[in-house]
Design an enzyme around this catalytic site. Sequence first.
Site, PDB file in Angstrom:
ATOM      1  N   GLY A  49      19.043  28.489  -4.027  1.00  0.00           N
ATOM      2  CA  GLY A  49      19.607  27.065  -3.112  1.00  0.00           C
ATOM      3  C   GLY A  49      20.376  27.326  -2.149  1.00  0.00           C
ATOM      4  O   GLY A  49      20.704  26.056  -1.475  1.00  0.00           O
ATOM      5  N   GLY A  92      22.506  37.812   6.633  1.00  0.00           N
ATOM      6  CA  GLY A  92      22.508  38.712   7.794  1.00  0.00           C
ATOM      7  C   GLY A  92      21.847  40.237   7.586  1.00  0.00           C
ATOM      8  O   GLY A  92      21.298  40.712   8.444  1.00  0.00           O
ATOM      9  N   ILE A 104      25.955  29.075  13.316  1.00  0.00           N
ATOM     10  CA  ILE A 104      25.606  28.376  12.043  1.00  0.00           C
ATOM     11  C   ILE A 104      23.976  28.449  12.494  1.00  0.00           C
ATOM     12  O   ILE A 104      23.581  27.432  13.160  1.00  0.00           O
ATOM     13  CB  ILE A 104      26.155  27.050  11.943  1.00  0.00           C
ATOM     14  CG1 ILE A 104      27.693  27.065  12.039  1.00  0.00           C
ATOM     15  CG2 ILE A 104      25.715  26.191  11.011  1.00  0.00           C
ATOM     16  CD1 ILE A 104      28.265  27.817  10.700  1.00  0.00           C
ATOM     17  N   GLU A 146      30.748  32.014   0.542  1.00  0.00           N
ATOM     18  CA  GLU A 146      32.023  32.289  -0.361  1.00  0.00           C
ATOM     19  C   GLU A 146      33.000  31.577   0.521  1.00  0.00           C
ATOM     20  O   GLU A 146      34.341  31.355  -0.374  1.00  0.00           O
ATOM     21  CB  GLU A 146      32.344  33.683  -0.781  1.00  0.00           C
ATOM     22  CG  GLU A 146      31.301  33.957  -1.902  1.00  0.00           C
ATOM     23  CD  GLU A 146      31.023  35.596  -2.260  1.00  0.00           C
ATOM     24  OE1 GLU A 146      31.372  35.974  -3.203  1.00  0.00           O
ATOM     25  OE2 GLU A 146      30.258  36.130  -1.149  1.00  0.00           O
TER      26      GLU A 146
END
Length: 560
Positions: free
Chosen positions: A292, A337, A452, A527
């Site tokens: 998700g 990444g 982003i 995180e």
Amino acid sequence: VYSTPHYNHNAIEPHAAIAAWDEDGRLTVFDSTQFVNGCKHALAGIFGLNAENVRVIAPFVGGGFGGKAALWNHTALCAAAAKVANCPVKMALSREEVFRLIGGRTPSEQRVALGADEDGKFAAIIHTGVTATTTHAKFPEQFSLTPRHLYASRTMSVGQKVVNLDTVANTWMRAPGESIGTFALESAIDELAYAMKIDPVELRRLNEPEKDPTKGTEFSSRHLVEAYRRGAEKFGWSGRAAEPCSQRDGKWLIGQGVATAYYPVFRFPAAVRLRISADGSAVVQAAANEMGMGTATVQIQHAADRLGLPLEMVSFRYGDSDLPDSPIIAGGSSQTGSIAAAVQVAVEKAHRELVKLAGNGSPLAGANVEIEARDGGLFVSGEESRGETYASILKRAGRDFIEVEETSGMPFEVMKYSMASYGAQFCEARVNHESGEVRISRWLGSFDCGRILNPKTAVSQLRGGIVMGIGMALAEETLLDTRRGRIMNPSLAEYHVPVHLDVPHIEIIYNDIPDEHTPLGAHGVGEIGITGAAAAIANAIFHATGKRIRDLPITLDKLL
């Protein structure tokens, strides 16, 4: 001295597995795991199988947050039961069983001592302490990594000791180490700011390092001061009364707090398989996980952009250990990444193969021709109509598809530079002076996470981390019977997590400055949101009440 309790994982979807053995002895396991490849190899070892004879499928993980980032006993027992019963077996853990079997976050006791010159520049940072782990599953929760990289100081002493306990194993839990480490360090910096009568934001700006304080390397991309500037302006920090206990609304004491968020950048070698079909569609395949957080969405965006295809013509297959190995775990804010780097080299290889397949008669032929992907195919750069679609190349060659598989290189950039995501957490808390009840009334997170890639999924991740930080600060605590090590509150009735009424609107802003040394210029976002959150709350509560709480969670009894 700052202390944090034991925390337990409480994803809404408990752990579950289905195991089945084929007649030829091949094991197939459907598991709610973040650890597809790791489970495959671990199960192969347990049952004495070659790795190719084990398949782990995890298309739907449910909440993970690190609690599903290991092979837990129930999965191995499920496979053993299926072998004994000679039929497929399903095992789903109850909420209580999740507490009894699945690890959580270690308790910690941390000591922070700070020394500063009259101008606020740090002369000394001491950050030491103790965490716990078990003898059978060692995971120390490395809070001591955080202070090494955040602030400039003439001297620094950082250390951590680990004690072995006979309890349920602790394991990864969102930002392991950094979440509890930032609580202690950022609370202490707030204490120093008040002692020196320096604005807490200004104190952090004064101690912004030019290079990594302990590694001595350059930062690949660090715009934390800019994140603080933008966040303070948006939050209205300059209008805050400096003195504690100076804002009141009836029986509610009001305060504002701030803390730095920090989480390192990780990248691991990853492999992907790319198939481009004669109908002009493309499929990217990797043994990744989607819980998700948006991995599938971002990889489709990335592949579509590099291939010059519309989004609807690209798909992403994941969650299956038979697919090419992605990083062994979906964690550490590393998956996007890592896979993106592999997608890049796979697309480049596919383009080279397609140019060869097109042949000398193709508009793409010619020495030193620069090729770009757009409009569903390959075209000569700067010439709008000179090129061919993927469908045209493949059909003329009599091929239904072309397929390539590539692996990204080693993450040498992580060794060369100091790399991390950063942020500034701004919190407003209201404390009822009669009951000690705490309400979080405003929140703004200002982040520096490189480029982003998808604002919707990134903001969702950042908000989710902050919500988890609110639970960490105000509610969550695993209670252990110290005589036997048993968990005494193994349910959501007694282990409290934030609900909607506990969470204000969380405003997220970000710098969106690409890091030229990372794939797509991005840093992880999964995180960073929880880091600094507990400290921002504790600092806001101090500003509201004048009471410094150094022991989480901050419950009513500690404020009365």
